[in-house]
Design an enzyme around this catalytic site. Structure first.
Site, PDB file in Angstrom:
ATOM      1  CE  LYS A  59      79.818  60.770 109.333  1.00 39.63           C
ATOM      2  NZ  LYS A  59      80.188  62.521 108.780  1.00 39.63           N
ATOM      3  NE  ARG A  76      80.153  69.904 109.728  1.00 40.61           N
ATOM      4  CZ  ARG A  76      81.341  68.586 109.622  1.00 40.61           C
ATOM      5  NH1 ARG A  76      81.531  68.556 110.764  1.00 40.61           N
ATOM      6  NH2 ARG A  76      80.876  67.894 108.553  1.00 40.61           N
ATOM      7  CE1 TYR A  82      81.948  77.056 104.430  1.00 38.85           C
ATOM      8  CE2 TYR A  82      82.197  74.920 103.783  1.00 38.85           C
ATOM      9  CZ  TYR A  82      81.139  75.698 103.990  1.00 38.85           C
ATOM     10  OH  TYR A  82      79.987  75.814 104.627  1.00 38.85           O
TER      11      TYR A  82
END
Length: 253
Positions: A157, A218, A250
């Site tokens: 990436k 995801r 989260y």
């Protein structure tokens, strides 16, 4: 009627109600658990006042759990009324359908995704669910990035690379298609994200999970990693994020 005798009567009525339900053992246990909790919070008699008290207690639970408990109690109340054990039909009010962050972050049962027909839809779902890849990252995967002998995938990436561990189910799916196409892009040729989203939607629908999207998959990867005890900085690395800031919600949940 004393509180003690009322509780005994209520316990008997719950047992009788459960005997009328044609459901799986796990569902029956869920009904029993919710109704036992209901019985413990009701004292004296079932009326509008005691139900209001119970509803106030439900506010401490997340919306998805509230919905399940309300459904179980309302079915039980309907049963009692139809039997003549209640002189008037009483019911709990339905919880307003609000999409909350807490609901979105709920851990889902996705076993069906491992059992469906092989194909690009299944492969994409497993790569996102098991490795947390973005759809665009999955589309760019090359066979040269995958080492089945060591069970790892290297994802590039920008100027950074991250090495991710393949699990047994994903490894098996890759082994099944490697002989057909073991060079170049994983899917054989370039495809658009729109094409991939359609493949994912078709697959999850066939698995009986039509509401599941790439984004949800995801999120589920994130929740699974947190359950395993993965720290925020390590999880950010696995996801290819520059910092764990976006993961805070989260961990708070």
């Amino acid at each position: 009627m004393t509180i003690s005798s009322f509780q005994k009567q209520l316990a008997t009525q719950i047992t009788e109600f459960l005997s009328t339900k044609t459901v799986s053992d796990s569902s029956r246990q869920a009904y029993a658990y919710d109704l036992k909790q209901f019985a413990n919070l009701i004292s004296g008699q079932i009326d509008a006042t005691s139900l209001k008290v119970y509803e106030n207690q439900l506010k401490d639970w997340k919306p998805s759990v509230q919905k399940r408990k309300r459904s179980a109690v309302n079915q039980f109340l309907r049963y009692l009324y139809q039997k003549g054990d209640l002189s008037e039909f009483l019911t709990l009010s339905e919880i307003a359908r609000v999409s909350t962050q807490e609901e979105e972050l709920e851990r889902l049962e996705l076993l069906a995704l491992y059992e469906g027909q092989e194909g690009p839809g299944k492969l994409a779902c497993l790569f996102i669910l098991e490795l947390g890849l973005l759809p665009s990252e999955f589309l760019e995967l090359d066979w040269a990035d995958i080492d089945l002998a060591f069970g790892i995938v290297t994802v590039a990436k920008g100027s950074t690379k991250r090495v991710l561990r393949l699990d047994g189910a994903l490894n098996q799916s890759l082994l099944m298609i490697k002989n057909e196409n073991s060079q170049g892009l994983l899917l054989g040729k370039p495809f658009t994200r729109q094409w991939l989203y359609k493949q994912i939607q078709t697959y999850v629908t066939a698995c009986g999970l039509p509401g599941v999207t790439a984004q949800i998959l995801r999120q589920q990867f994130i929740l699974r990693q947190i359950e395993k005890g993965t720290g925020a900085f390590e999880l950010a690395r696995l996801l290819g994020l520059k910092s764990p800031v976006t993961l805070e919600k989260y961990y708070k949940t």
